[in-house]
Design a protein around this motif. Sequence first.
Motif, PDB file in Angstrom:
ATOM      1  N   PRO A 245     -10.804  -1.901  -5.476  1.00 26.57           N
ATOM      2  CA  PRO A 245     -10.243  -0.716  -6.127  1.00 26.57           C
ATOM      3  C   PRO A 245      -9.079  -0.133  -5.313  1.00 26.57           C
ATOM      4  O   PRO A 245      -9.008  -0.325  -4.098  1.00 26.57           O
ATOM      5  CB  PRO A 245     -11.426   0.264  -6.144  1.00 26.57           C
ATOM      6  CG  PRO A 245     -12.355  -0.207  -5.086  1.00 26.57           C
ATOM      7  CD  PRO A 245     -12.174  -1.691  -4.993  1.00 26.57           C
ATOM      8  N   PRO A 246      -8.168   0.593  -6.011  1.00 28.40           N
ATOM      9  CA  PRO A 246      -6.987   1.139  -5.324  1.00 28.40           C
ATOM     10  C   PRO A 246      -7.343   2.021  -4.123  1.00 28.40           C
ATOM     11  O   PRO A 246      -6.585   2.071  -3.153  1.00 28.40           O
ATOM     12  CB  PRO A 246      -6.289   1.952  -6.413  1.00 28.40           C
ATOM     13  CG  PRO A 246      -6.775   1.392  -7.700  1.00 28.40           C
ATOM     14  CD  PRO A 246      -8.150   0.865  -7.453  1.00 28.40           C
ATOM     15  N   SER A 247      -8.487   2.690  -4.173  1.00 24.35           N
ATOM     16  CA  SER A 247      -8.851   3.598  -3.074  1.00 24.35           C
ATOM     17  C   SER A 247      -8.994   2.863  -1.740  1.00 24.35           C
ATOM     18  O   SER A 247      -8.828   3.462  -0.676  1.00 24.35           O
ATOM     19  CB  SER A 247     -10.153   4.334  -3.401  1.00 24.35           C
ATOM     20  OG  SER A 247     -11.228   3.415  -3.471  1.00 24.35           O
TER      21      SER A 247
ATOM     22  N   ARG B 114      -7.001   0.752  -0.574  1.00 23.25           N
ATOM     23  CA  ARG B 114      -5.675   0.657   0.080  1.00 23.25           C
ATOM     24  C   ARG B 114      -5.326   1.928   0.838  1.00 23.25           C
ATOM     25  O   ARG B 114      -4.384   1.945   1.636  1.00 23.25           O
ATOM     26  CB  ARG B 114      -4.588   0.338  -0.959  1.00 23.25           C
ATOM     27  CG  ARG B 114      -4.845  -1.011  -1.617  1.00 23.25           C
ATOM     28  CD  ARG B 114      -3.748  -1.480  -2.541  1.00 23.25           C
ATOM     29  NE  ARG B 114      -4.236  -2.680  -3.221  1.00 23.25           N
ATOM     30  CZ  ARG B 114      -3.497  -3.733  -3.545  1.00 23.25           C
ATOM     31  NH1 ARG B 114      -2.209  -3.747  -3.299  1.00 23.25           N
ATOM     32  NH2 ARG B 114      -4.032  -4.784  -4.136  1.00 23.25           N
ATOM     33  N   ASP B 115      -6.053   3.033   0.539  1.00 22.66           N
ATOM     34  CA  ASP B 115      -5.797   4.298   1.249  1.00 22.66           C
ATOM     35  C   ASP B 115      -6.531   4.374   2.584  1.00 22.66           C
ATOM     36  O   ASP B 115      -6.290   5.289   3.375  1.00 22.66           O
ATOM     37  CB  ASP B 115      -6.247   5.489   0.389  1.00 22.66           C
ATOM     38  CG  ASP B 115      -5.463   5.576  -0.903  1.00 22.66           C
ATOM     39  OD1 ASP B 115      -4.298   5.109  -0.918  1.00 22.66           O
ATOM     40  OD2 ASP B 115      -6.011   6.099  -1.895  1.00 22.66           O
TER      41      ASP B 115
ATOM     42  N   ARG C  75       0.856  -1.189   0.000  1.00 22.10           N
ATOM     43  CA  ARG C  75       0.000   0.000   0.000  1.00 22.10           C
ATOM     44  C   ARG C  75       0.892   1.239   0.000  1.00 22.10           C
ATOM     45  O   ARG C  75       1.769   1.370   0.864  1.00 22.10           O
ATOM     46  CB  ARG C  75      -0.899   0.008   1.239  1.00 22.10           C
ATOM     47  CG  ARG C  75      -1.842  -1.187   1.301  1.00 22.10           C
ATOM     48  CD  ARG C  75      -2.750  -1.112   2.540  1.00 22.10           C
ATOM     49  NE  ARG C  75      -1.975  -1.120   3.784  1.00 22.10           N
ATOM     50  CZ  ARG C  75      -2.488  -0.816   4.988  1.00 22.10           C
ATOM     51  NH1 ARG C  75      -3.769  -0.471   5.071  1.00 22.10           N
ATOM     52  NH2 ARG C  75      -1.737  -0.844   6.068  1.00 22.10           N
TER      53      ARG C  75
ATOM     54  N   GLU D  49      -7.276  -6.598  -1.299  1.00 22.35           N
ATOM     55  CA  GLU D  49      -6.407  -7.074  -2.372  1.00 22.35           C
ATOM     56  C   GLU D  49      -7.143  -7.101  -3.712  1.00 22.35           C
ATOM     57  O   GLU D  49      -6.573  -6.761  -4.753  1.00 22.35           O
ATOM     58  CB  GLU D  49      -5.865  -8.471  -2.051  1.00 22.35           C
ATOM     59  CG  GLU D  49      -4.780  -8.878  -3.039  1.00 22.35           C
ATOM     60  CD  GLU D  49      -4.119 -10.211  -2.719  1.00 22.35           C
ATOM     61  OE1 GLU D  49      -4.741 -11.043  -2.026  1.00 22.35           O
ATOM     62  OE2 GLU D  49      -2.994 -10.413  -3.188  1.00 22.35           O
TER      63      GLU D  49
END
Lengths: 258, 258
Positions: free
Chosen positions: B104-106, B108-109, A240, B101
């Motif tokens: 969406p990438p968001s 991981r925030d 991350r 995993e």
Amino acid sequence: MTKSPAGSLTVVGLGPGHPEQVTPEAAAAVAAAGDFFGYFPYLDRLSLRADQRRHASDNREELARAKAALDMAATGGKVCIVSGGDPGVFAMAAAVCEAIEEGPPSWRDVDLSVVPGVTAMLAVAAKAGAPLGHDFCAISLSTNLKPWSIIEKRITAAAEAGFVMSFYNPVSRARPHQLGEAFDLLRRYLPGSVPVIFGRAAGRPDECIRIVSLAEAASDMADMATCIIVGSTDTRLIERAGKKTLVYSPRSYKGGSA
Amino acid sequence: MTKSPAGSLTVVGLGPGHPEQVTPEAAAAVAAAGDFFGYFPYLDRLSLRADQRRHASDNREELARAKAALDMAATGGKVCIVSGGDPGVFAMAAAVCEAIEEGPPSWRDVDLSVVPGVTAMLAVAAKAGAPLGHDFCAISLSTNLKPWSIIEKRITAAAEAGFVMSFYNPVSRARPHQLGEAFDLLRRYLPGSVPVIFGRAAGRPDECIRIVSLAEAASDMADMATCIIVGSTDTRLIERAGKKTLVYSPRSYKGGSA
């Protein structure tokens, strides 16, 4: 002569070290007791009143400590033995049971209770993600109480059967080399990419959680207060940006090959 | 268009069920969150304020629940997922990692944290004595997420290597027969005298802790909320007049023969 009334012995788990991880049940058990036995760093965590007494001892003196506590409880004392983490996991609850089995009949009259706590592997796992999310085992690497050949047999069985492993008591001054031997053994059964977590003081200000691959894992990454979690072939990393990498073992069996 | 600021997701372990076994850390995490996801009996344990919202779901919906919670946290929510016991042991922490995993990438925030708790086997062990005082493993018997052949392989490996075993998710309406098969398998590797503990609702008013021999153990002694501990050949019983029998696994390897 009248028999003295039996007192109580409570074996309390103080959790990994952070005061916020001590359960109210454990705090109440500490407040209710008069005499406290334990390894001195665990006793140092307590804020005792003036009327409460400390009986500190070194580690490796578990059985003598259990006997002293039972002796006092059997003559009417309200006695507490404290353990870090959970008292049932490689800790004082088993030592107390051993002492009761071998000791005088009056020790069986003691009102015994065990108060569970958050054991080290759960605290370390929580900081890393969810490495214990699938079947796992816990092994003490100490050879004070069992032969190294048995430890090797269990590590091998666990690796071959796909268990995630937690190692307690990984090293001590008297046994600096065995953890390295354990990693060498694991590398014969598991790929070098398997994640290994070294967790120390989880939840405390001096917390240190280090994630390496099995290929890199070395005994000098641990001391006697470290809990180590070795993943299975299914254990995964999630990178991350700007945040700590997560380590987790999927709930589903994926059959990652060893 | 500006990106919404990511919120937080805390996966909280509420312990075995007694309010006194909820850590202050877990209570503080609940107090700080606005939205709560979880299996409805766990949500029912919370005393939420009027400004806090419940999003209950059934069990077997873990991944959907994790996704819904991450979705809300990714758009700024202060979200909490609650598990019974410890969230890292066959529970929601792994489901959340799986969702991150795959998602969406968001996601991981999101500021993710896991708050450990007292897992069921520790609470059951504390009530019985110290059955987990030596090397042990934890196995989920659910075949929703892995094949029965893998479960059999792990039970066999654990029995042959001398691990005490804890079984989670031992039975369900859809799988009433597997626990009996597990006991049959164990009886091929371990003597019938090995103690088996059936623990239900440890620490709660309806607590039931039953100790039988492996020879007597049967699947109808458990339901889906039971945690079962199967001793090793070294696990011992201590009878006490007028008090509950203690079960413990000595810290030392005794080499009880299988």
